[in-house]
Each structure stands twice: as structure tokens, then as C-alpha cells.
Scaffold this active site. Structure first.
Site, mmCIF file in Angstrom:
data_model
loop_
_atom_site.group_PDB
_atom_site.id
_atom_site.type_symbol
_atom_site.label_atom_id
_atom_site.label_comp_id
_atom_site.label_asym_id
_atom_site.label_seq_id
_atom_site.Cartn_x
_atom_site.Cartn_y
_atom_site.Cartn_z
ATOM 1 C CG ASP A 169 -12.534 -7.924 3.476
ATOM 2 O OD1 ASP A 169 -11.327 -8.751 3.198
ATOM 3 O OD2 ASP A 169 -12.747 -7.063 3.890
ATOM 4 C CB CYS A 229 -2.619 6.743 -7.117
ATOM 5 S SG CYS A 229 -1.383 5.877 -7.877
ATOM 6 C CB CYS A 233 -0.746 9.044 -0.916
ATOM 7 S SG CYS A 233 -0.860 7.977 0.796
#
Length: 387
Positions: A169, A229, A233
Site C-alpha cells: 500500500d 455484505c 453495510c
């Protein structure tokens, strides 16, 4: 927890003839596991995914889903042509590293059952994984380098100067698509990578290197008709399968977003003060999630069970001391208090909480005051008091 005992390259070599590049890949894979990685895959630096991903990124940016992530508009040339990042690199080794220290109850968001505790994303409770990842990738590269003399009879570039660079990252790299294409899992509807044997509670890293090794193949997706999912949320940030509005995601809001968080998201944030794991906790594949193999992910300073009021009392000096070497530093002190203030507004109604909030009014500036006032009003409203 600790890594497995180190196996020297010379010991491994006694049982390996390295007759082809596939044998080299198997050796590297074994070394990656030895260093605490859960798996690794191989991808050509010239894979067509990079240009494809640029087109998808530009479409995503056009919708404004990046929020304040302005850097996503930059360095498209490097993203499309990763060889520009490391001259001479020909292969990318993609790795994943498990970070759970305790297995969560399958398909359950137990974090909601502790409204007075601070919820910090599980990856962030220990040491900053970026440093751990890059350090281990460097060790992997060094092990590879010691074996080059044994591979010079193969046409993989072992007779040339060895070039490598680890990433985690830390550069404009399509990290998740690389891991997907290299066979480490498939991209779930929440846009995170899922592994059939290991769920999704892992972090990713890459080692760019000059050896030329065969690519691995991607795996099939196994989400089927499941929308758990998307449904879970809290801010409805997953706007469609494989499409995330980062500007609405709690992880973005509590980590990357600077300044005032919109009122419409504050109740949904609940007690999450740094990141959010809900879409992973509810995923059925995480019944197979594995525990970390290294102790760097162990929770520090009780961050897996600390209360909101405890965090609220932290001075800036305590914040800097207790988050040293932690990804939590990314929010800054005022940003962290902003998150805790919102969580206190969502905590169990209590005069004690209201008084604690009032004590910080005027101490850190207008942005924090905005969130404190909102939290006090939320508390007073639930206590049946006038606002």
C-alpha cells in the site's frame, strides 16, 4: 504466536533439483509460508489487467466515489505500466498475510453488542502492518537472492543482476486486482479479496523482482447470489456488487476523511472509531478465516476491549505514545477524538457520557466541537432532556 522455524536455502536445496521454473516457484512459495505469509502467487508485470483497471478506475472516479482521496487521480501512468516503478522488474509476487488474533463468531456482527466500547478494525489493533509486510517481503527477496547461483542454468534471468522492491500500500499499484489475477482469491461484492480456504481477514503485499517466472491462474468467484455484505453495510456504501462508494464507507470516514463528517452518517457509524469490519464479519466465507502466524497483529494497549470513555480521556501525549507504530496515528489526535465523540453520541444514554463530552468543548477547535455538540444532543434526546 511466532513464525515457523527458518529453513535455510541450502537445506531446502538438498531435496530440490530445480529442473524448471515451476520448481523455483515452489521453493519461493515455501519460503513465503516460512516467513509468515499465508500464500503467494505470481503475475507478469506486463499482464493486461493494468490497462483494464485504469479504465475501471477512471469510471469510478467520474462518479465521485473517492471522496477526499485525491491521490487516486494521480500517477495513472505508473498504475497502467507498473514496470515504471521498478526498472528491470519482470514478475510480481503477490502475498497475503492473515491478521486475526481471535476468530469471530461466524456471520455475526458482535461489535454492535458493545455500544460503550470502542471498535477498532481488527487489522489496526497491533503494529502497523505496512512495516511488517515490507520487512518480510525484503527477507523473502534476500532469500531468493542467495539461491540465484542454483538457478543460473534456467532461463529465468538468475544470471543477471537481481532487482527487487517490496510494496505494501506504498505506491500506485492495483494491489487487490494483482492478488486476484495471481490466484490468491476472488474479488467479493464488497470489493475485498476472498480466499476459499482463508476468508478475507488478511492484508496484501507485493514483491517486484527481475526473475522471469510463469504466471499463476486466477480462481473462480464463489459469492453466488449472496448479498450479505451489501445488506449489512451501515452506510449503504456498497452501492452495487463490486462497486464501493468510498466516500460513504465507515473505514474511509473514520480514517481518511478530514474535517466534519456528515450528520447523515453519524448514527450509522455507531461505536466504530477506526475502520469497520461489518462486511467481513457477515461473510459466510470467513468461517474459514485463519489466525495470524506472527505476533505483530496482537492487540496493543487493550485496543480490543477499551471503552469509549477511556479513549475520550486520552491526552494528545497519551495518543502519540499509545499509538506509536500503529496505523491509528493516521487520523491525528483531533480526528481520533472526532470519531470517539460520534461513538459517544451513539453510546448508551448516560449523564456521565454527556458530562464527559461537555468537558472537551472548546479544547480542540470548531471541528471537534461540531461533533461534540451533536453527540451531547443525541445523548440528551435519549435521556428525555431538552436540547
Amino acid at each position: 504466536m511466532s513464525t515457523l522455524p527458518c529453513q535455510s536455502s541450502s537445506q531446502f536445496d538438498k531435496s530440490s533439483d530445480f529442473s524448471d521454473a515451476q520448481a523455483v516457484k515452489q521453493w519461493i512459495h515455501a519460503q513465503a509460508l516460512d516467513l509468515g505469509f499465508s500464500d503467494c502467487g505470481f503475475l507478469s508485470i506486463n499482464h493486461p489487467l493494468f490497462q483494464q483497471q485504469i479504465e475501471q478506475l477512471q469510471a469510478w472516479l467520474a462518479k465521485g466515489y473517492n471522496g477526499q482521496l485525491g491521490f487516486m487521480h494521480h500517477h495513472h501512468e505508473q498504475r497502467a505500466n507498473p514496470q515504471l516503478l521498478v526498472e528491470g522488474a519482470r514478475t510480481i509476487i503477490s502475498v497475503r498475510m492473515d491478521y486475526l488474533t481471535q476468530a469471530p463468531k461466524p456471520r455475526t456482527v458482535e461489535d454492535d453488542a458493545r455500544p460503550n466500547h470502542a471498535i477498532i478494525a481488527r487489522y489496526a489493533r497491533g503494529r502497523d502492518y505496512h512495516k511488517v509486510m515490507r520487512s518480510r517481503l525484503k527477507q523473502l527477496a534476500q532469500r531468493i537472492e542467495t539461491m540465484l547461483p542454483h538457478w543460473q542454468h534456467l532461463s529465468i534471468g538468475a544470471d543477471q543482476p537481481f532487482v527487487f522492491r517490496p510494496f505494501s500500500d506504498s505506491a500506485p499499484i492495483f494491489e487487490r486486482p494483482i492478488a486476484d489475477a495471481a490466484g490468491l482469491g476472488w474479488t467479493g461484492k464488497h470489493t475485498l479479496l476472498i480466499n476459499k480456504q482463508g476468508g478475507s481477514f488478511f492484508v496484501l503485499g507485493e514483491l517486484f523482482m527481475s526473475l522471469l517466472l510463469p504466471e499463476d491462474s486466477p480462481v473462480s468467484a464463489h459469492c453466488g447470489s449472496c448479498t450479505a455484505c451489501i445488506d449489512i453495510c451501515p452506510t449503504q456504501a456498497i452501492v452495487a456488487p463490486h462497486q464501493l462508494n468510498a466516500a460513504a464507507c465507515i473505514s474511509y470516514l473514520t480514517i481518511e476523511h478530514k474535517g466534519i463528517i456528515k450528520v447523515k452518517y453519524r448514527r450509522a457509524i455507531g461505536n466504530r472509531v477506526f475502520g469497520c469490519d461489518d462486511c467481513q464479519l457477515i461473510c459466510p466465507w470467513n468461517r474459514y478465516a485463519k489466525l495470524a502466524q506472527i505476533d505483530d497483529f496482537d492487540a496493543r494497549n487493550g485496543l480490543n476491549q477499551i471503552t469509549l470513555l477511556e479513549l475520550w480521556q486520552w491526552s494528545e501525549e497519551q495518543f502519540l505514545t499509545l499509538t506509536q507504530g500503529s496505523p491509528i496515528r493516521r487520523t491525528g489526535y483531533t480526528g481520533f477524538l472526532r470519531n470517539v465523540a460520534i461513538a459517544l453520541g451513539n453510546a448508551t444514554a448516560s449523564q456521565l457520557v454527556t458530562e464527559a463530552l461537555q468537558q472537551r468543548l472548546g479544547t480542540q477547535g470548531e471541528i471537534l466541537d461540531e461533533h461534540i455538540i451533536w453527540a451531547i444532543n443525541e445523548q440528551r434526546q435519549r435521556l428525555g432532556l431538552s436540547i
